[in-house]
Design a protein around this motif. Structure first.
Motif, PDB file in Angstrom:
ATOM      1  N   PRO A 177      -1.349  -3.271  -5.512  1.00  0.00           N
ATOM      2  CA  PRO A 177      -1.542  -2.099  -6.227  1.00  0.00           C
ATOM      3  C   PRO A 177      -1.690  -0.981  -5.603  1.00  0.00           C
ATOM      4  N   GLY A 178      -2.644  -0.829  -4.299  1.00  0.00           N
ATOM      5  CA  GLY A 178      -2.908   0.262  -3.646  1.00  0.00           C
ATOM      6  C   GLY A 178      -1.907   0.553  -2.635  1.00  0.00           C
ATOM      7  N   MET A 179      -0.922  -0.221  -2.179  1.00  0.00           N
ATOM      8  CA  MET A 179       0.309   0.116  -1.584  1.00  0.00           C
ATOM      9  C   MET A 179       1.187   0.751  -2.229  1.00  0.00           C
ATOM     10  N   ILE A 180       1.283   0.465  -3.703  1.00  0.00           N
ATOM     11  CA  ILE A 180       2.180   1.050  -4.702  1.00  0.00           C
ATOM     12  C   ILE A 180       1.728   2.341  -4.708  1.00  0.00           C
ATOM     13  N   GLU A 181       0.671   2.851  -4.932  1.00  0.00           N
ATOM     14  CA  GLU A 181      -0.013   4.158  -5.038  1.00  0.00           C
ATOM     15  C   GLU A 181       0.208   5.012  -3.764  1.00  0.00           C
TER      16      GLU A 181
END
Length: 270
Positions: A177-181
């Motif tokens: 999720p952090g990578m997507i953000e």
């Protein structure tokens, strides 16, 4: 091929991405079509060994991999390559779970054949995106941590189910999720959308690990929560890092006590 285990071995032995993806697609289609007459095989699996790999990427210790940010195209290409390498390994991990562990219910093989097909599709999407950055799989160094855990757990399906899907692959639930953000903030929605697909499907893959871990525990008369804590302490301290994506892990079959155990071990070993 008459045997699913022969098909799984062929997928493991394939030493180019093209061959591994083609054989995986064929084996998954054959399984779905009922081509494999039986899921029983009295032959013992061969001792675990390195699966077929292309000559590149060069495999190095994780400490030797340079840290790159997402800000440049080169940095983003290196990131995509790292995720592609995880997915390439995950194809082999799924096929080894099929090949190595015999006399399981048919649903076990259905789950892991499906996972192998998913991982192959994930790799293909990432490789296509990597090529759009002017690179290909093998252009950056990588490490072998996922397969090393497969080697450590080759003796025991219970340990394999606990430690590969529920520890190493579940790590993706925490960090993706952090990578997507970050990717969206950089305007790279195309790569972000690939990771959205992977994250959604990886929840189901980790859930398969949870399901068959508990099946193994029940089969052997082992209490699953205490055993999971024991396995985490024995094998997973170096790779266990918070914060954890509790919502995704819960959807993937972790109960409240297991989530608490993860957080406690993380706190003890910063």
């Amino acid at each position: 091929m008459a045997s699913l285990f022969d098909a799984a071995r062929a997928c493991l032995d394939a030493d180019t991405p093209e061959a591994k993806l083609a054989l995986t697609a064929q084996a998954a289609a054959d399984f779905a079509d009922g081509v494999f007459a039986t899921l029983e095989d009295e032959r013992a699996p061969e001792p675990i060994r390195m699966p077929g790999r292309p000559p590149r990427p060069r495999l190095v210790h994780p400490r030797e991999l340079p840290r790159r940010g997402f800000g440049s195209n080169e940095g983003r290409a290196a990131f995509i390559h790292a995720v592609a390498h995880i997915e390439f390994n995950a194809i082999d991990l799924a096929w080894d779970a099929v090949y190595r562990f015999r006399h399981f219910p048919a649903d076990y093989y259905r789950d892991w054949v499906g996972v192998a097909a998913d991982e192959a599709r994930h790799f293909a999407m990432l490789r296509e995106r990597l090529r759009e950055f002017g690179h290909d799989y093998g252009d950056f160094d990588a490490h072998n941590g996922l397969w090393e855990m497969a080697e450590k757990t080759a003796h025991d399906a219970l340990a394999r189910m606990a430690l590969v899907p529920r520890v190493l692959e579940a790590r993706g639930l925490d960090v993706t999720p952090g990578m997507i953000e970050k990717l969206r903030a950089l305007g790279d929605d195309k790569t972000a959308e690939i990771l959205v697909v992977i994250l959604r499907e990886e929840v189901a893959h980790v859930a398969a690990g949870s399901r068959w871990y508990r099946w193994c525990c029940e089969f052997h008369g082992i209490e699953p929560r205490a055993k999971f804590r024991e396995l985490l302490a024995e094998y997973a301290r170096p790779v266990l890092h918070g914060p954890f994506n509790l919502e995704a892990r819960s959807a993937a079959g972790f109960d409240e006590e297991e989530l608490a155990s993860l957080q406690q071990l993380d706190a003890k070993h910063p």
